[in-house]
Design a protein around this motif. Structure first.
Motif, PDB file in Angstrom:
ATOM      1  N   MET A  17       0.828  -1.199   0.000  1.00  0.00           N
ATOM      2  CA  MET A  17       0.000   0.000   0.000  1.00  0.00           C
ATOM      3  C   MET A  17       0.865   1.253   0.000  1.00  0.00           C
ATOM      4  O   MET A  17       0.624   2.170  -0.760  1.00  0.00           O
ATOM      5  N   LEU A  18       1.873   1.261   0.867  1.00  0.00           N
ATOM      6  CA  LEU A  18       2.728   2.434   0.977  1.00  0.00           C
ATOM      7  C   LEU A  18       3.570   2.623  -0.278  1.00  0.00           C
ATOM      8  O   LEU A  18       3.829   3.755  -0.690  1.00  0.00           O
ATOM      9  N   LYS A  47       2.606   1.936  -3.273  1.00  0.00           N
ATOM     10  CA  LYS A  47       1.726   2.537  -4.277  1.00  0.00           C
ATOM     11  C   LYS A  47       1.596   4.036  -4.059  1.00  0.00           C
ATOM     12  O   LYS A  47       1.562   4.799  -5.015  1.00  0.00           O
ATOM     13  N   ILE A  48       1.535   4.453  -2.804  1.00  0.00           N
ATOM     14  CA  ILE A  48       1.428   5.882  -2.506  1.00  0.00           C
ATOM     15  C   ILE A  48       2.690   6.604  -2.952  1.00  0.00           C
ATOM     16  O   ILE A  48       2.623   7.640  -3.613  1.00  0.00           O
ATOM     17  N   PHE A  49       3.857   6.051  -2.598  1.00  0.00           N
ATOM     18  CA  PHE A  49       5.110   6.675  -3.003  1.00  0.00           C
ATOM     19  C   PHE A  49       5.258   6.702  -4.519  1.00  0.00           C
ATOM     20  O   PHE A  49       5.725   7.671  -5.097  1.00  0.00           O
ATOM     21  N   LEU A  50       4.840   5.634  -5.171  1.00  0.00           N
ATOM     22  CA  LEU A  50       4.915   5.569  -6.620  1.00  0.00           C
ATOM     23  C   LEU A  50       4.014   6.619  -7.265  1.00  0.00           C
ATOM     24  O   LEU A  50       4.423   7.302  -8.202  1.00  0.00           O
ATOM     25  N   SER A  51       2.799   6.761  -6.760  1.00  0.00           N
ATOM     26  CA  SER A  51       1.887   7.754  -7.337  1.00  0.00           C
ATOM     27  C   SER A  51       2.383   9.176  -7.096  1.00  0.00           C
ATOM     28  O   SER A  51       2.252  10.036  -7.965  1.00  0.00           O
ATOM     29  N   ILE A  52       2.987   9.418  -5.934  1.00  0.00           N
ATOM     30  CA  ILE A  52       3.548  10.742  -5.667  1.00  0.00           C
ATOM     31  C   ILE A  52       4.723  11.013  -6.602  1.00  0.00           C
ATOM     32  O   ILE A  52       4.836  12.099  -7.175  1.00  0.00           O
ATOM     33  N   ALA A  53       5.588  10.035  -6.773  1.00  0.00           N
ATOM     34  CA  ALA A  53       6.749  10.204  -7.650  1.00  0.00           C
ATOM     35  C   ALA A  53       6.320  10.451  -9.088  1.00  0.00           C
ATOM     36  O   ALA A  53       6.869  11.329  -9.767  1.00  0.00           O
ATOM     37  N   ILE A  54       5.328   9.717  -9.554  1.00  0.00           N
ATOM     38  CA  ILE A  54       4.840   9.902 -10.927  1.00  0.00           C
ATOM     39  C   ILE A  54       4.231  11.282 -11.091  1.00  0.00           C
ATOM     40  O   ILE A  54       4.472  11.964 -12.092  1.00  0.00           O
ATOM     41  N   SER A  55       3.466  11.732 -10.111  1.00  0.00           N
ATOM     42  CA  SER A  55       2.831  13.050 -10.229  1.00  0.00           C
ATOM     43  C   SER A  55       3.867  14.173 -10.190  1.00  0.00           C
ATOM     44  O   SER A  55       3.701  15.184 -10.862  1.00  0.00           O
ATOM     45  N   ILE A  56       4.933  13.999  -9.422  1.00  0.00           N
ATOM     46  CA  ILE A  56       5.974  15.028  -9.371  1.00  0.00           C
ATOM     47  C   ILE A  56       6.769  15.052 -10.669  1.00  0.00           C
ATOM     48  O   ILE A  56       7.068  16.119 -11.201  1.00  0.00           O
ATOM     49  N   LEU A  57       7.106  13.891 -11.188  1.00  0.00           N
ATOM     50  CA  LEU A  57       7.943  13.826 -12.378  1.00  0.00           C
ATOM     51  C   LEU A  57       7.194  14.147 -13.660  1.00  0.00           C
ATOM     52  O   LEU A  57       7.824  14.512 -14.659  1.00  0.00           O
ATOM     53  N   SER A  58       5.889  14.036 -13.676  1.00  0.00           N
ATOM     54  CA  SER A  58       5.143  14.240 -14.910  1.00  0.00           C
ATOM     55  C   SER A  58       4.441  15.594 -14.979  1.00  0.00           C
ATOM     56  O   SER A  58       3.609  15.794 -15.845  1.00  0.00           O
ATOM     57  N   THR A  59       4.774  16.499 -14.090  1.00  0.00           N
ATOM     58  CA  THR A  59       4.100  17.789 -14.113  1.00  0.00           C
ATOM     59  C   THR A  59       4.672  18.687 -15.204  1.00  0.00           C
ATOM     60  O   THR A  59       5.824  18.587 -15.589  1.00  0.00           O
ATOM     61  N   VAL A  60       3.845  19.548 -15.678  1.00  0.00           N
ATOM     62  CA  VAL A  60       4.232  20.559 -16.655  1.00  0.00           C
ATOM     63  C   VAL A  60       4.643  21.792 -15.872  1.00  0.00           C
ATOM     64  O   VAL A  60       4.159  22.030 -14.764  1.00  0.00           O
ATOM     65  N   SER A  61       5.524  22.585 -16.427  1.00  0.00           N
ATOM     66  CA  SER A  61       5.961  23.789 -15.724  1.00  0.00           C
ATOM     67  C   SER A  61       4.752  24.669 -15.400  1.00  0.00           C
ATOM     68  O   SER A  61       3.928  24.969 -16.266  1.00  0.00           O
ATOM     69  N   LEU A  62       4.664  25.052 -14.155  1.00  0.00           N
ATOM     70  CA  LEU A  62       3.554  25.872 -13.695  1.00  0.00           C
ATOM     71  C   LEU A  62       4.066  27.253 -13.328  1.00  0.00           C
ATOM     72  O   LEU A  62       5.115  27.388 -12.711  1.00  0.00           O
ATOM     73  N   PHE A  63       3.338  28.269 -13.705  1.00  0.00           N
ATOM     74  CA  PHE A  63       3.699  29.634 -13.363  1.00  0.00           C
ATOM     75  C   PHE A  63       2.459  30.322 -12.819  1.00  0.00           C
ATOM     76  O   PHE A  63       1.455  30.444 -13.508  1.00  0.00           O
ATOM     77  N   ALA A  64       2.534  30.729 -11.571  1.00  0.00           N
ATOM     78  CA  ALA A  64       1.413  31.400 -10.929  1.00  0.00           C
ATOM     79  C   ALA A  64       1.917  32.696 -10.313  1.00  0.00           C
ATOM     80  O   ALA A  64       3.049  32.782  -9.855  1.00  0.00           O
TER      81      ALA A  64
END
Length: 80
Positions: A1-2, A4-21
């Protein structure tokens, strides 16, 4: 379970597009500087905003990782 959580966090961090706010004040400053021909201020403001946004996440994830590692060592010590 843990894992999967780390994997989903890693994927979401690595696959983000540059954000500018930007806040309204920062945006007005950037627009004024761009109209004067200087775009370096806008890039610096965006980098500063991203830096301030990322730091709490790094700190919290470091604390969670240290806590997880400590609990795993305690479980191994109890099972021996």
């Amino acid at each position: 379970m843990l894992k999967k959580i780390f994997l989903s966090i890693a994927i979401s961090i690595l696959s983000t597009v540059s954000l500018f706010a930007q806040c309204a004040m920062c945006r007005a400053t950037v627009e004024n500087n761009i109209s004067d021909g200087s775009s370096a201020v806008g890039a610096g403001l965006n980098n500063g905003i991203l830096y301030l946004m990322v730091m709490p996440y790094i700190i919290i994830s470091s604390i969670v990782y240290l806590w997880y590692r400590k609990t795993q060592k305690e479980k191994q010590a109890l099972s021996i």
